[in-house]
Design an enzyme around this catalytic site. Structure first.
Site, PDB file in Angstrom:
ATOM      1  N   ALA A 194       0.820  -1.201   0.000  1.00  0.00           N
ATOM      2  CA  ALA A 194       0.000   0.000   0.000  1.00  0.00           C
ATOM      3  C   ALA A 194       0.861   1.261   0.000  1.00  0.00           C
ATOM      4  CB  ALA A 194      -0.927   0.014   1.220  1.00  0.00           C
ATOM      5  N   CYS A 195       0.504   2.191  -0.880  1.00  0.00           N
ATOM      6  CA  CYS A 195       1.105   3.521  -0.863  1.00  0.00           C
ATOM      7  C   CYS A 195      -0.031   4.524  -1.061  1.00  0.00           C
ATOM      8  CB  CYS A 195       2.182   3.672  -1.931  1.00  0.00           C
ATOM      9  SG  CYS A 195       1.562   3.584  -3.640  1.00  0.00           S
ATOM     10  N   ASP A 196       0.297   5.785  -1.196  1.00  0.00           N
ATOM     11  CA  ASP A 196      -0.749   6.792  -1.228  1.00  0.00           C
ATOM     12  C   ASP A 196      -1.623   6.676  -2.462  1.00  0.00           C
ATOM     13  OD1 ASP A 196      -1.574   9.278   0.366  1.00  0.00           O
ATOM     14  OD2 ASP A 196      -1.573   9.985  -1.697  1.00  0.00           O
TER      15      ASP A 196
END
Length: 484
Positions: free
Chosen positions: A398-400
């Site tokens: 998960a990243c932005d």
């Protein structure tokens, strides 16, 4: 005091940029679809088609803005916010005669915010059994009101603002000053303001320009991979230590994958190299201006593959030359700087590691993460050693934005999991789209772990320094094998 104010201003700009890019990035696929349809079926396209060309305007004027408004509302308040944001966006679309991307970026989050405030105030006052009725009517009434306001007020205002910005851009282009924009754009990339500039300003203006002329040079200002390519090539030949050894791999990720952030630490470890990427950007834009280069739609990520896919018929040579010139100039300037540096290799190693961490920290700040909170929570949520104590059915990186580096990390882990003979799904996602579920392992960069923990409190959380190269991947796989 002055320094604190500057940091506050920068953080505010980065938060705004995070929201702007967060509305556009999930919908890039729709922009690409529109670009392909435009490139193929318009009168000057590769396969002119009088019937299929009818898709171009409805997608441009309705589909794309509504997707942005829907996404903006969803970012603020989930599904209810998304629906109200889309309704409000429809008002600003009908109330104007231009593609209403900027209006959608304003009305989408506003719709989500209004319905959220309604629920905060009236949520505990609704009598049992009337929840669905109140929720549906409140969404409809709030959306109705915002659509009317958008039609009569926001639409005309944003139209005037967009025309003013477009006139300014036209003046800069006609005056031959467009290459100077890269003096600001290239450093902005290193500060993770590139999405705010690219998707908040250049994409809306470029899309309108492309709708009128069939292409726009604005799509090439930030997406041109030449400056980063030239810098990394210089490191490959004239760098030292870990920076030199890692540069060739970084070229593949940046030039093909389109992940600009991979070369940021290389610039940060030698600030003089800002001159390299600035010079490359200016030279590339100057070349594109002279040759009349442009793309039919936004090329994001800015890989050479994405750029060529969005290049209109007859412009391939000019676009490629723009990339080559940018890379060559960036390479030459970086070569001079690197060859004149006499620092010992040991110092280079320390500097590069430090700047990788700094780049990750900058990225976290740009995504709205709280560094003070991170410093106290990262260790508490970093439980790679405990992977396997609970059954893991699914791994999410998960990243932005849910693209770029997290996709690369997921690809690396997917191969390791497959090689280990494990039947576990490995995907990537934006943090905002995470949902808590049993058997979930979430992998994030250190600075973003607290946010992931808030979204998925029951999941196993693992923090890494760098999605592209972490020793924890092997540890995770070994613990998963022991679990099976």
């Amino acid at each position: 005091m002055e320094q604190t104010e500057k940091k506050g201003t920068k953080a505010t700009i980065q938060r705004i940029g995070s929201y702007l890019s967060g509305m556009v990035m999930p919908n890039i696929g729709a922009f690409i679809a529109w670009g392909i349809i435009t490139a193929l079926f318009i009168e000057k396209g590769w396969l002119p088609n009088a019937e299929l060309v009818q898709l171009v305007d409805p997608m441009l004027y309705y589909l794309l803005p509504i997707l942005i408004g829907y996404t903006g509302g969803n970012m603020i308040y989930g599904q209810r916010g998304a629906v109200v944001g889309a309704i409000a966006t429809m008002g600003v679309i009908v109330g104007s005669e231009i593609p209403m991307f900027i209006g959608a970026m304003a009305l989408g989050p506003l719709g989500g915010y209004c319905v959220k405030k309604f629920d905060d105030f009236f949520g505990n006052k609704i009598r049992a059994g009337f929840e669905m009725l109140v929720n549906n009517f409140s969404s409809g009434i709030i959306g109705f009101g915002l659509a009317i306001i958008a039609f009569y007020a926001v639409g005309p205002f944003v139209t005037g603002l967009t025309n003013l910005l477009a006139s300014g851009v036209d003046w800069i282009v006609n005056a031959g000053l467009l290459p100077l924009a890269n003096i600001f754009i290239e450093p902005a990339k290193i500060l993770f303001l590139n999405n705010a500039i690219n998707h908040g300003i250049l994409t809306p203006l470029g899309t309108e320009q492309a709708a009128e002329t069939g292409k726009s040079i604005l799509f090439l200002l930030e997406a041109n991979p030449g400056p980063g390519l030239g810098l990394l090539l210089a490191y490959s030949f004239f760098g030292k230590g870990a920076a030199k050894a890692s540069a060739p791999g970084a070229i593949l990720i940046q030039f093909i994958g389109g992940i600009h952030e991979i070369y940021f630490p290389y610039v940060l470890m030698k600030p003089a190299l800002f001159l390299s990427v600035i010079a490359g950007g200016v030279a590339g834009t100057f070349t594109n201006s002279i040759l009349g280069s442009g793309l039919v739609a936004a090329a994001s990520p800015g890989s050479i593959i994405a750029i060529l896919a969005m290049t209109p018929r007859g412009s391939y040579l000019s676009v490629i030359l723009g990339v080559i010139v940018a890379a060559a100039v960036s390479f030459l300037v970086a070569m001079v700087i690197l060859k004149s540096d006499k620092s010992p290799v040991a110092i280079e190693e320390d500097n590069f590691s430090a700047k990788v961490q700094e780049s990750n920290s900058r990225k976290a700040v740009s995504k709205g993460a709280n560094q003070t909170q991170n410093s106290t929570q990262t260790v508490a949520t970093d439980d790679a050693a405990t992977v396997g104590q609970k059954e893991v059915k699914r791994i999410i990186f998960a990243c932005d934005a849910g693209m770029g580096s997290s996709a690369m990390g997921a690809s690396i882990m997917r191969k390791k999991v497959k090689d280990a003979g494990l039947d576990i799904s490995v995907t990537n996602s934006s943090i905002n789209n995470l949902t808590d579920e049993d058997g979930l392992l979430v992998i994030t960069q250190n600075e973003l772990t607290p946010r992931a923990k808030q979204k998925t409190p029951n999941a196993t959380q693992v923090s890494v320094d760098n999605f592209l190269n972490s020793p924890k991947y092997e540890e995770i796989v070994e613990n998963l094998k022991n679990q099976s």
